[in-house]
Design an enzyme around this catalytic site. Structure first.
Site, mmCIF file in Angstrom:
data_model
loop_
_atom_site.group_PDB
_atom_site.id
_atom_site.type_symbol
_atom_site.label_atom_id
_atom_site.label_comp_id
_atom_site.label_asym_id
_atom_site.label_seq_id
_atom_site.Cartn_x
_atom_site.Cartn_y
_atom_site.Cartn_z
ATOM 1 N N THR A 35 0.834 -1.210 0.000
ATOM 2 C CA THR A 35 0.000 0.000 0.000
ATOM 3 C C THR A 35 0.862 1.250 0.000
ATOM 4 O OG1 THR A 35 -0.095 -0.326 2.388
ATOM 5 C CG2 THR A 35 -2.047 -0.954 1.138
ATOM 6 N N ASP A 36 2.147 1.112 0.397
ATOM 7 C CA ASP A 36 2.966 2.340 0.571
ATOM 8 C C ASP A 36 3.187 3.070 -0.749
ATOM 9 O OD1 ASP A 36 4.820 0.377 -0.299
ATOM 10 O OD2 ASP A 36 6.335 0.867 1.217
ATOM 11 N N SER A 67 32.235 -5.188 5.682
ATOM 12 C CA SER A 67 31.023 -5.835 6.187
ATOM 13 C C SER A 67 31.419 -7.088 6.961
ATOM 14 C CB SER A 67 30.092 -6.225 5.034
ATOM 15 O OG SER A 67 29.192 -7.229 5.478
ATOM 16 N N GLY A 121 17.231 -11.472 3.639
ATOM 17 C CA GLY A 121 16.280 -12.084 2.709
ATOM 18 C C GLY A 121 15.072 -12.704 3.388
ATOM 19 N N SER A 122 14.701 -12.162 4.556
ATOM 20 C CA SER A 122 13.580 -12.765 5.282
ATOM 21 C C SER A 122 12.408 -11.796 5.404
ATOM 22 C CB SER A 122 14.038 -13.206 6.672
ATOM 23 O OG SER A 122 14.485 -12.074 7.361
ATOM 24 N N GLY A 123 12.454 -10.694 4.658
ATOM 25 C CA GLY A 123 11.329 -9.757 4.673
ATOM 26 C C GLY A 123 11.272 -8.916 5.927
ATOM 27 N N SER A 125 13.490 -6.347 6.369
ATOM 28 C CA SER A 125 14.111 -5.070 5.982
ATOM 29 C C SER A 125 15.566 -4.923 6.395
ATOM 30 C CB SER A 125 13.297 -3.892 6.517
ATOM 31 O OG SER A 125 12.060 -3.877 5.922
ATOM 32 N N GLU A 159 17.781 3.388 -2.713
ATOM 33 C CA GLU A 159 17.377 2.037 -3.121
ATOM 34 C C GLU A 159 16.707 2.067 -4.500
ATOM 35 O OE1 GLU A 159 16.247 -0.545 -0.045
ATOM 36 O OE2 GLU A 159 15.446 -2.054 -1.408
ATOM 37 N N ASP A 171 9.821 0.780 4.791
ATOM 38 C CA ASP A 171 10.906 0.153 5.550
ATOM 39 C C ASP A 171 11.903 1.184 6.065
ATOM 40 O OD1 ASP A 171 9.536 -1.974 4.562
ATOM 41 O OD2 ASP A 171 11.053 -2.571 3.110
HETATM 42 C C1 GLA Z 1 8.855 -4.252 0.784
HETATM 43 C C2 GLA Z 1 9.079 -2.816 0.299
HETATM 44 C C3 GLA Z 1 8.102 -1.860 0.978
HETATM 45 C C4 GLA Z 1 6.659 -2.353 0.848
HETATM 46 C C5 GLA Z 1 6.554 -3.817 1.241
HETATM 47 C C6 GLA Z 1 5.197 -4.393 0.970
HETATM 48 O O1 GLA Z 1 9.188 -4.370 2.126
HETATM 49 O O2 GLA Z 1 10.401 -2.409 0.580
HETATM 50 O O3 GLA Z 1 8.252 -0.565 0.457
HETATM 51 O O4 GLA Z 1 6.162 -2.126 -0.432
HETATM 52 O O5 GLA Z 1 7.505 -4.624 0.582
HETATM 53 O O6 GLA Z 1 4.260 -3.854 1.833
#
Ligand code: GLA
Length: 391
Positions: A35-36, A67, A121-123, A125, A159, A171
């Protein structure tokens, strides 16, 4: 991990100078997915996984970035910054440096050590945490203070334009502006927000399906394109609708036939998700936990069926949580196609819940998940002065 003192020693040993240290957290999104970038609503919380950045000045005209996660060092000339991504981990910190330079900041030579414990890679951020930690470290060295919302925009630009991932603002915004013990209802149109306290009686249980997620992957981009296609169709009839934020379910009834079947489904998710997200913030603020759980369940269903951004493993993880004692609500969190589910659980049940979910998932899917009981944490900040006050 996540140990500023250990990073300080490492930085001193490698570069021979005392650094300043900064931290930026990862995030979990309670509700409001994809939605962002449609200028809608999201409700994330920063979590107690973070990226640390240790920085010190140099006098040889170089930028040297180490790193600890990759055990690799990279070197650049301040006088000839890279112009584009190289498909390397250093794209994230260098994207921030290049974006700061483009915004008119004089970039000095520096050494930067990075070390994070946000699972990659786990969503959750990890990229945003890396960007925001770098931005805070470099701006501090330069001697400028950029307010949190503007810092988040700058990192998002890095990004989008340098790394080449078409993400929204969520994020980076929550990493820069998170508040301890709170979720944040963010209006992605004007970046105004409302804090929603997460009561101590509610635990954030994050369950990693172990299926890798990537925003730079094609699926994220194609979903975003379908969302934009739907907005463009509605705009032919109602030019004031530039983003799905302004569209209604009625618009879909009237003009949905002019969209591709996928665009129609994606739009239905985004439009209803915006409504759910605002309602979920109200439910959290009013401590109406059953309503919050119901909205999360609806959100998962919509994300899985209409947005088609789930996967068998994530659907299974959500399903297996349903009858465990203490569950308030469960859904897949983040950009989709893998990653983690977020489970709001009554705190006294959290430990047992985590164990039972891990056992069920392992039995059913054949993969041992990582399950973390997290807390909503504050946003990015300087940490070094707190390590050892008498140093
Ligand atoms: C990723 C993107 C965010 C957002 C989400 C989905 O985390 O970086 O900007 O779009 O997916 O809600």
């Amino acid at each position: 991990m996540h140990d500023p003192e250990a990073l300080r020693s490492m930085h001193c040993a490698r570069f021979g100078t005392e650094p300043q240290i900064f931290a930026a957290p990862g995030r979990v999104n309670l509700i409001g997915e994809h939605t962002d970038y449609a200028e809608g609503f999201v409700m994330p919380a920063a979590i107690d996984f973070a990226t640390l950045a240790a920085i010190s000045p140099r006098s040889d005209g170089k930028i040297v970035i180490y790193s600890e996660n990759y055990a690799k060092e990279r070197e650049f000339d301040v006088g000839s910054l890279p112009t584009g991504a190289s498909g390397h981990w250093s794209d994230y910190p260098m994207g921030v440096v290049v974006t700061l330079a483009k915004a008119g900041h004089a970039i000095p030579a520096f050494s930067l050590s990075l070390w994070g414990d946000v699972p990659l890679g786990s969503g959750l951020s990890s990229s945003a945490a890396l960007e925001v930690a770098t931005a805070l470290a470099v701006t501090s060295l330069v001697g400028v203070t950029i307010p949190g919302p503007a810092l988040a925009r700058l990192c998002q630009r890095a990004e989008n334009e340098f790394v080449g991932a078409n993400c929204g603002i969520m994020d980076q915004f929550i990493s820069a502006n998170g508040a301890k013990d709170h979720a944040l209802l963010l209006d992605c149109r004007d970046l105004s927000f409302r804090l929603a306290p997460i009561p101590a009686s509610v635990a954030l249980v994050i369950a990693n399906t172990m299926v890798k997620h990537a925003v730079s992957g094609g699926e994220y981009t194609s979903r975003r394109a379908e969302v934009e296609e739907a907005a463009a169709v509605i705009a032919r009839h109602r030019p004031e609708v530039r983003f799905l934020r302004d569209a209604t379910v009625e618009d879909l009834e009237l003009y949905g036939a002019e969209m591709s079947p996928n665009a129609l489904k994606r739009a239905r998710h985004v439009i209803t998700e915006n409504i759910r997200t605002v309602a979920a913030a109200d439910a959290l603020i009013c401590h109406d936990l059953p309503e919050l759980g119901r909205l999360m369940a609806e959100a998962h269903e919509s994300y899985s069926k209409d947005f088609e951004a789930s996967c068998v493993e994530a659907d299974t993880m959500v399903e297996l949580a349903q009858d465990l004692p203490g569950l308030i609500g469960a859904r897949l969190t983040g950009g989709g196609f893998g990653g983690c589910t977020v489970n709001l659980v009554k705190a006294e049940y959290a430990q047992k819940f985590a164990e039972a979910l891990a056992e069920r998932y392992t039995k059913k899917v054949g993969i041992m998940p990582q399950i973390h009981i997290c807390h909503a944490s504050g946003g990015a900040h300087r940490v070094d002065e707190r390590i050892q006050p008498d140093r």
